[in-house]
Write a protein that holds these residues in place. Structure first.
Motif, PDB file in Angstrom:
ATOM      1  N   SER A   1       0.889  -1.168   0.041  1.00  9.64           N
ATOM      2  CA  SER A   1       0.108  -0.026   0.094  1.00  9.64           C
ATOM      3  C   SER A   1       0.794   1.241   0.051  1.00  9.64           C
ATOM      4  N   ARG A   2       0.334   2.306  -0.623  1.00  8.01           N
ATOM      5  CA  ARG A   2       0.811   3.624  -0.564  1.00  8.01           C
ATOM      6  C   ARG A   2       1.363   4.004   1.006  1.00  8.01           C
ATOM      7  N   GLU A   3       0.507   3.877   1.754  1.00  5.63           N
ATOM      8  CA  GLU A   3       0.569   4.279   3.066  1.00  5.63           C
ATOM      9  C   GLU A   3       1.813   3.512   3.786  1.00  5.63           C
ATOM     10  N   TYR A   4       1.852   2.049   3.574  1.00 12.38           N
ATOM     11  CA  TYR A   4       3.071   1.539   4.016  1.00 12.38           C
ATOM     12  C   TYR A   4       4.398   1.925   3.630  1.00 12.38           C
ATOM     13  N   ILE A   5       4.270   2.109   2.228  1.00 15.56           N
ATOM     14  CA  ILE A   5       5.703   2.188   1.610  1.00 15.56           C
ATOM     15  C   ILE A   5       6.260   3.694   1.913  1.00 15.56           C
ATOM     16  N   ARG A   6       5.417   4.707   1.966  1.00 16.71           N
ATOM     17  CA  ARG A   6       5.802   6.072   2.560  1.00 16.71           C
ATOM     18  C   ARG A   6       6.158   6.304   3.647  1.00 16.71           C
ATOM     19  N   ASN A   7       5.406   5.518   4.796  1.00 16.83           N
ATOM     20  CA  ASN A   7       5.648   5.598   6.080  1.00 16.83           C
ATOM     21  C   ASN A   7       7.220   4.692   6.394  1.00 16.83           C
ATOM     22  N   ARG A   8       7.208   3.594   5.606  1.00 17.72           N
ATOM     23  CA  ARG A   8       8.394   2.845   5.844  1.00 17.72           C
ATOM     24  C   ARG A   8       9.539   3.917   5.332  1.00 17.72           C
ATOM     25  N   ILE A   9       9.598   4.527   4.438  1.00 21.97           N
ATOM     26  CA  ILE A   9      10.685   5.213   3.871  1.00 21.97           C
ATOM     27  C   ILE A   9      10.917   6.525   4.592  1.00 21.97           C
ATOM     28  N   LEU A  10       9.931   7.322   5.326  1.00 20.67           N
ATOM     29  CA  LEU A  10      10.059   8.516   5.972  1.00 20.67           C
ATOM     30  C   LEU A  10      10.698   8.206   7.392  1.00 20.67           C
ATOM     31  N   SER A  11      10.193   6.760   7.897  1.00 23.83           N
ATOM     32  CA  SER A  11      10.479   6.380   9.309  1.00 23.83           C
ATOM     33  C   SER A  11      11.840   5.902   9.141  1.00 23.83           C
ATOM     34  N   ASN A  12      12.492   5.470   8.274  1.00 24.57           N
ATOM     35  CA  ASN A  12      13.923   5.312   8.239  1.00 24.57           C
ATOM     36  C   ASN A  12      14.656   6.526   7.585  1.00 24.57           C
ATOM     37  N   TYR A  13      14.595   7.613   8.247  1.00 23.19           N
ATOM     38  CA  TYR A  13      15.138   8.900   7.781  1.00 23.19           C
ATOM     39  C   TYR A  13      16.711   8.642   7.616  1.00 23.19           C
ATOM     40  N   GLY A  14      17.218   7.941   8.665  1.00 20.21           N
ATOM     41  CA  GLY A  14      18.696   7.883   8.617  1.00 20.21           C
ATOM     42  C   GLY A  14      19.154   6.975   7.541  1.00 20.21           C
ATOM     43  N   LYS A  15      18.428   6.399   6.724  1.00 21.16           N
ATOM     44  CA  LYS A  15      19.067   5.546   5.660  1.00 21.16           C
ATOM     45  C   LYS A  15      18.986   6.345   4.253  1.00 21.16           C
ATOM     46  N   LEU A  16      18.297   7.515   4.240  1.00 20.23           N
ATOM     47  CA  LEU A  16      18.238   8.344   2.967  1.00 20.23           C
ATOM     48  C   LEU A  16      18.789   9.650   3.352  1.00 20.23           C
TER      49      LEU A  16
ATOM     50  N   ASP B   1       9.906  -3.604  13.562  1.00 18.08           N
ATOM     51  CA  ASP B   1      11.026  -4.525  13.422  1.00 18.08           C
ATOM     52  C   ASP B   1      12.124  -3.771  12.827  1.00 18.08           C
ATOM     53  N   ASP B   2      12.006  -2.403  12.314  1.00 24.93           N
ATOM     54  CA  ASP B   2      13.368  -1.771  12.062  1.00 24.93           C
ATOM     55  C   ASP B   2      13.435  -0.993  13.490  1.00 24.93           C
ATOM     56  N   ALA B   3      12.596  -0.686  14.000  1.00 25.70           N
ATOM     57  CA  ALA B   3      12.812   0.114  15.471  1.00 25.70           C
ATOM     58  C   ALA B   3      13.697  -0.817  16.221  1.00 25.70           C
ATOM     59  N   ARG B   4      13.374  -2.037  16.568  1.00 27.26           N
ATOM     60  CA  ARG B   4      14.009  -3.251  17.347  1.00 27.26           C
ATOM     61  C   ARG B   4      15.484  -3.204  16.775  1.00 27.26           C
ATOM     62  N   ARG B   5      15.717  -3.228  15.519  1.00 26.98           N
ATOM     63  CA  ARG B   5      17.185  -3.178  15.040  1.00 26.98           C
ATOM     64  C   ARG B   5      17.889  -1.878  15.369  1.00 26.98           C
TER      65      ARG B   5
END
Length: 413
Positions: free
Chosen positions: A115-130, A276-280
């Protein structure tokens, strides 16, 4: 059973030893007596009539799950994770912990990974990667992200409000500045020089009045004044001047500063249910800073959201080795100085007064995190801006200013 083994067990395996029933993994949910104090303090409920509030998102929804209702209401994604409900609750119900867990369950089991919501949230949640990519070409990135056409495309494709301005990247990151400056070796030298200078100007005054805050000289004093700085992604890539100023202030007080490798605190991941991202990220940070705490360092944060993640959310959600130790030795930067230093005289920084005078704010943020910055769709823009006006005229509950006796409990209540 070891701590690691308990952490790795599936929650469905945990049972009450007397009844054989599945164990309630959210102790405190039945302590809620529906006073609705948390709802009245919630900035999202104030501006969104469709949001049921912390009481439903926490204890009530958990009770429904225990009765066999396995679906989580999608309104849990509207929670800003500001933690005001934690501070408001007279029964100390772990509301934000329940919200974080519920959000994670909702994303894992009820949100489509395509879904668009999941992809968007996943990208912006991992700000440190981009962010490292944007920081490599900061002027170009800032120009492109500020274009109207870019904002238009982001809204149509990703659902990010076009009114939202993306934070600008600094021309030099904090970690680049830190390395060019000489890292921990330079900080140690500057701290030693500051200690010697301050000792010359204050030793006679303090000795004359037998001040209990007077510290010993030599190596023992130096070993007591060492801090590990958790700067977070935003201070590194967007506001490095804040991080630089904080380092200089601590060095002026005689503290040797180290800046270890670190990951995002996990705050945007918690807010978007990317557990899962937060746990890592949490595992890496705990392992890194636990080793420094063992060496005698305290952990300081210039971002209150980061300090709350290390002090409250990590212990509530994880049981990695060293989690409790890191939490017990983590401080917000100004809080740390108020506990350990005399800020009233001979201070290298201006005298500080918060809006509640001698009181210390206990909530995570005076205003909740701007939702557009963590990936909320365009229809949440009104929600993200309205609480700012509301919280400016709403009193903030506070406890007494932190002292050596109560400094471990100044963030939650």
């Amino acid at each position: 059973m070891s701590e690691k083994e308990a952490e790795s067990r599936d929650p469905s395996e945990l049972q009450d030893v007397f009844s054989g029933e599945p164990m309630d993994l959210r102790p405190g949910s039945d302590d809620c007596y529906k006073c609705s104090t948390c709802d009245t303090e919630c900035p999202v409920a104030e501006v969104d009539d469709d949001f049921p509030g912390p009481k439903f998102q926490g204890p009530e929804q958990w009770r429904l799950k225990r009765k066999g209702d396995h679906d989580i209401d999608d309104s849990v994604m509207s929670c800003s994770n500001c933690m005001r409900c934690d501070d408001a609750c007279p029964s100390e119900v772990p509301l934000s912990q329940m919200h974080n867990t519920a959000r994670g369950d909702y994303v894992e089991s009820q949100m489509s990974k395509f879904s668009r919501e999941y992809i968007r949230n996943r990208i912006l949640s991992n700000y440190g990667k981009l962010a490292p990519l944007g920081a490599r070409f900061p002027r170009l990135t800032n120009f492109v992200m500020g274009l109207s056409v870019t904002k238009f495309v982001n809204e149509k494709v990703m659902g990010i409000a076009s009114q939202r301005d993306f934070p600008e990247f600094a021309t030099e990151t904090f970690t680049d500045w830190w390395d060019k400056r000489g890292g921990a070796a330079t900080s140690k030298k500057r701290a030693q020089e500051a200690r010697e200078k301050r000792s010359d100007t204050t030793s006679e005054t303090r000795a004359g009045r037998d001040d209990p805050r007077e510290m010993g000289s030599g190596e023992s004093a130096a070993n007591d004044k060492r801090v590990a700085y958790f700067h977070g992604d935003y201070s590194n890539y967007n506001t490095p001047e804040v991080a630089k100023a904080m380092v200089r202030v601590f060095e002026q007080f005689g503290y040797e500063v180290v800046v270890p490798d670190q990951r995002c605190s996990g705050t945007p991941m918690f807010a978007n249910g990317m557990m899962d991202d937060a746990r890592r990220a949490a595992k890496f940070n705990i392992e890194t800073f636990a080793a420094l705490v063992e060496q005698g360092y305290d952990v300081i944060c210039s971002c209150t959201s980061c300090s709350m993640a290390l002090r409250q959310e990590y212990p509530e959600l994880y049981s990695f080795d060293g989690t409790a130790k890191v939490a017990a030795n983590t401080f917000e930067a100004l809080e740390y100085l108020r506990v350990h230093e005399d800020l009233e005289e001979n201070s290298p920084i201006p005298r500080f007064r918060n809006p509640s005078s001698e009181n210390w704010p206990t909530t995570r943020r005076v205003t909740p995190e701007i939702r557009g910055s963590t990936g909320k769709p365009s229809n949440y823009y009104r929600h993200s801006t309205a609480p700012i006006r509301w919280t400016l005229v709403t009193p903030v509950r506070a406890s007494a200013a932190p002292t050596a006796g109560n400094r471990r409990n100044t963030t939650r209540r």
